[in-house]
Design a protein around this motif. Sequence first.
Motif, short mmCIF file in Angstrom:
data_model
loop_
_atom_site.label_atom_id
_atom_site.label_comp_id
_atom_site.label_asym_id
_atom_site.label_seq_id
_atom_site.Cartn_x
_atom_site.Cartn_y
_atom_site.Cartn_z
N SER A 1 0.83 -1.21 0.00
CA SER A 1 0.00 0.00 0.00
C SER A 1 0.87 1.26 0.00
CB SER A 1 -0.92 -0.02 1.22
OG SER A 1 -1.69 1.14 1.28
N ILE A 2 1.88 1.29 0.85
CA ILE A 2 2.78 2.44 0.92
C ILE A 2 3.58 2.56 -0.38
CG2 ILE A 2 4.79 3.42 2.09
CD1 ILE A 2 3.64 2.16 4.70
N ALA A 3 4.08 1.44 -0.90
CA ALA A 3 4.87 1.46 -2.13
C ALA A 3 4.06 2.01 -3.31
CB ALA A 3 5.39 0.06 -2.44
N ARG A 4 2.78 1.70 -3.36
CA ARG A 4 1.93 2.22 -4.45
C ARG A 4 1.89 3.75 -4.43
NH1 ARG A 4 -1.12 -2.51 -3.11
NH2 ARG A 4 -1.22 -3.89 -4.92
N ARG A 5 1.97 4.34 -3.24
CA ARG A 5 1.95 5.82 -3.13
C ARG A 5 3.29 6.44 -3.50
NH1 ARG A 5 -2.20 8.15 -0.27
NH2 ARG A 5 -1.51 9.90 -1.53
#
Length: 187
Positions: free
Chosen positions: A180-184
């Motif tokens: 989730s963080i990597a997608r941002r």
Amino acid sequence: MTVWKAFLLAVLLSFTACGPPVAQYLVDPPASELRLRPIVSSVEIRDVSLPRYAAADEISLQDADGAVRAVRGTAWADLPQRSVTRTLARNIGIILNNRAAAEPWPFADPPGAEVTVLVDRMLVGNDGLFRLSGQYAIAPLDSGISDRSGRFDITKPVLGESLNAVAAANGAALVELSESIARRLAR
């Protein structure tokens, strides 16, 4: 004997009692298959903020009446804050194929972005589900991105009755948070 003296006696006896060795459980998350193109050259993961029960060495579970209790004779194999922070850094670095590290930043060049994660809940509830919830913030340090933030509420089933199953659910939740963080931080 006063209540205070009885309490002190119990504490002293607990220090001198020899009990069985503590069983330690390792959170060993599966590898993420997700691969993304990063928009920053590098990412620093700040020390993750955990609730008191989740930051403790002992493994805690929620019992039927809703109380959070430590399981006697158990411990996480690594310090929870250190483990969660390093797991996120490792996973995000792999997903983005860039430099990611836990604080303190170990490199001469500053990171492109800094991620702060605040965990509100990290626990197996009395329904048998592992929950990881909270929020994160991404601050640009040496990049052209804007501030970003998000909330997360991840639920994973605990597949089995053992504490190894709890550790596996914990690891699966950390992989989902990393993704989730990597997608941002990706194009």
